[in-house]
Design a protein around this motif. Sequence first.
Motif, mmCIF file in Angstrom:
data_model
loop_
_atom_site.group_PDB
_atom_site.id
_atom_site.type_symbol
_atom_site.label_atom_id
_atom_site.label_comp_id
_atom_site.label_asym_id
_atom_site.label_seq_id
_atom_site.Cartn_x
_atom_site.Cartn_y
_atom_site.Cartn_z
ATOM 1 N N PRO B 247 10.465 -38.289 -32.751
ATOM 2 C CA PRO B 247 10.356 -38.315 -34.223
ATOM 3 C C PRO B 247 11.260 -39.386 -34.857
ATOM 4 C CG PRO B 247 10.670 -36.059 -33.426
ATOM 5 C CD PRO B 247 10.788 -36.943 -32.237
ATOM 6 N N GLY B 248 12.336 -39.753 -34.163
ATOM 7 C CA GLY B 248 13.224 -40.796 -34.684
ATOM 8 C C GLY B 248 12.543 -42.140 -34.833
ATOM 9 N N MET B 249 11.358 -42.296 -34.224
ATOM 10 C CA MET B 249 10.629 -43.562 -34.319
ATOM 11 C C MET B 249 9.578 -43.555 -35.425
ATOM 12 S SD MET B 249 10.294 -44.145 -30.238
ATOM 13 C CE MET B 249 9.084 -45.469 -30.221
ATOM 14 N N ASP B 250 9.487 -42.429 -36.178
ATOM 15 C CA ASP B 250 8.430 -42.285 -37.181
ATOM 16 C C ASP B 250 8.411 -43.406 -38.216
ATOM 17 O OD1 ASP B 250 7.551 -40.026 -35.988
ATOM 18 O OD2 ASP B 250 8.329 -38.603 -37.485
ATOM 19 N N GLU B 251 9.583 -43.921 -38.545
ATOM 20 C CA GLU B 251 9.628 -44.930 -39.610
ATOM 21 C C GLU B 251 9.171 -46.307 -39.140
ATOM 22 O OE1 GLU B 251 13.678 -44.377 -41.039
ATOM 23 O OE2 GLU B 251 13.144 -42.239 -40.998
ATOM 24 N N HIS B 252 9.065 -46.474 -37.836
ATOM 25 C CA HIS B 252 8.604 -47.767 -37.325
ATOM 26 C C HIS B 252 7.082 -47.816 -37.324
ATOM 27 C CE1 HIS B 252 12.540 -49.210 -36.108
ATOM 28 N NE2 HIS B 252 12.809 -47.978 -35.730
ATOM 29 N N SER B 253 6.525 -49.012 -37.396
ATOM 30 C CA SER B 253 5.071 -49.187 -37.381
ATOM 31 C C SER B 253 4.515 -48.668 -36.057
ATOM 32 C CB SER B 253 4.721 -50.665 -37.533
ATOM 33 O OG SER B 253 5.016 -51.354 -36.328
ATOM 34 N N PHE B 254 3.236 -48.282 -36.067
ATOM 35 C CA PHE B 254 2.626 -47.793 -34.841
ATOM 36 C C PHE B 254 2.646 -48.874 -33.769
ATOM 37 C CE2 PHE B 254 -0.960 -46.712 -32.063
ATOM 38 C CZ PHE B 254 -0.583 -45.434 -31.707
ATOM 39 N N GLN B 255 2.391 -50.116 -34.198
ATOM 40 C CA GLN B 255 2.363 -51.222 -33.236
ATOM 41 C C GLN B 255 3.728 -51.390 -32.569
ATOM 42 O OE1 GLN B 255 -0.438 -52.798 -32.253
ATOM 43 N NE2 GLN B 255 0.922 -53.578 -30.645
#
Lengths: 329, 329
Positions: B247-255
């Motif tokens: 979940p810590g990666m949620d703010e990054h783009s999907f790509q």
Amino acid sequence: MDEFAFINSIMPSQAQQPSLIKGIGDDAAVYKTSGQADQVVCVDTLVEGVHFRRDTLSPYQIGVKGLASNISDLAAMGATPAFYLVSIAVPESWNEKELREIYQGMEELAAEYRMDLIGGDTVSTPAALVLTITVIGQVERTKAKYRHDARAGDLVFLTGYVGSSAAGLELLLKRGRTGSFSEKELALVKAHQEPSPHVEQAGLFAGFAGRVALNDISDGVASEAYEIAEASGVSIVIGADSLPFHPGMDEHSFQQRLDWALYGGEDYVLLGAAAPADVKELKERFSARQLSFFEVGHIEEGEPGVFLRHNGQLKKLEKQGYNHFQKRR
Amino acid sequence: MDEFAFINSIMPSQAQQPSLIKGIGDDAAVYKTSGQADQVVCVDTLVEGVHFRRDTLSPYQIGVKGLASNISDLAAMGATPAFYLVSIAVPESWNEKELREIYQGMEELAAEYRMDLIGGDTVSTPAALVLTITVIGQVERTKAKYRHDARAGDLVFLTGYVGSSAAGLELLLKRGRTGSFSEKELALVKAHQEPSPHVEQAGLFAGFAGRVALNDISDGVASEAYEIAEASGVSIVIGADSLPFHPGMDEHSFQQRLDWALYGGEDYVLLGAAAPADVKELKERFSARQLSFFEVGHIEEGEPGVFLRHNGQLKKLEKQGYNHFQKRR
């Protein structure tokens, strides 16, 4: 690839030999053992400029010597080599051909002992090649030999010449590895460049039921004798006149030969101690195989220490090892 | 010293655990095995500036991460870790305290798995610390898992989040290891600095009778899937939307998340393939232990290759691994 392609064929004389189940491809290798054998493992690292120099060893010889020193650690336990893994950190100053030659040196020595390369890692490093070899061997259950088994009253022995490697290194440092050497000198140079670990001798010790303390000459007789003395809690007395020297060292002064033997190292012969009756029996077994076996001293009670008997005098030796080309090893 | 001081106490649940017979003092360690287990061994080398940087990992974390990556190689075979050996080449830029911290990191992780340090070597080097770790594990005879066992029709799974380590590294490269991080960010940073190898998961695979192909995520999902595809001679299709992200990666783009997952690496979770009915059974066993298990794709017949299904499109992935901080690994 057939996963069983790497299984060693089991020879009658090698029924104890472990088998590689899967060695190439996955990150780890799987091997099985007979269950009747103990496993022996050790690791050693050689660093360019610290443990070897390119002007004294060819890449092929770096491979031979690197693996030989590890196999010698197994021999010191009475173990038979079985597998090895190679991790190498390579700076840009080395090319592919030289790296292949290092591996070729290891492969040719490994083939003598039917050892399989079962893993490794190749990485880059900014400076100085770093070669780390892990070897795995086997010894019949409870038959491994240790340094801590020397007792007062034992005789001390060596399984080969000492000081040869240091004498060879001096020649190499003077003339370089492409220099010209007499036949006698070449024997010393080769002793330094392509040592033969005492695996057959180790097998004789492992197969001997009596108590034997054992070590190998990596760091010179003094340092290795100290390891036995300290592990066993005994004093070791070595007779200067009993130390076996290669005839190629005849022209050097006795003191020089003594220094090389005591503090030179990298001879990879075995140093050990056993009760006098057992030493007699071992001597016969070695003789029957036409292998050298030299009595060089005895064990006494006392504070752990190593003494040299020379010209009727007893002198305590320094606990000093091989310094290679710089101070810190 | 009593030579049996290092023998592990044999716990009922660990009757297969190998025992150290003699580990400290001699150059090699001797251990015995049950004879019912296959041995698994691997070696990995980490070089300062190539595989780790001092501004992103503390010495303690270098130890943790170095050993974790090796334990993960054992986990990828379904093996239980038992022993490790550490060889370290140290430049003058490192002090004794830092070296002790590296060993402390390894020791604390090793203690979790009751692993014994049974050997090693410490040498000097002119530049760049080189840490080589050898690990030895065991797996019940014939139960080791390999990369070559995937078949068309299998489902592909992951045992944990992917891309977290690369996301954590990016944070560390921006702010340094003494930087300030939110709680979510810290989870990613820790995933990079102190990864937990999937040893418990490996045990579930080893205890599973069905066919399972297995690998660990050292070099990114793409590269590790290629290893399975090539070893098994199959095509792997991975669903982009099925990849599990922290979940810590949620703010990054999907790509961005996709790139980290596919090409980041160092997540040390397990990637595998098994028949659908077996995946169902495995899923239940993982769930019963409250361990994650994500279906992420399937296996097809065809030339060895890895494809990503994304937005209804099938794209062949590059066979590319983690590049760390410079080109050559």
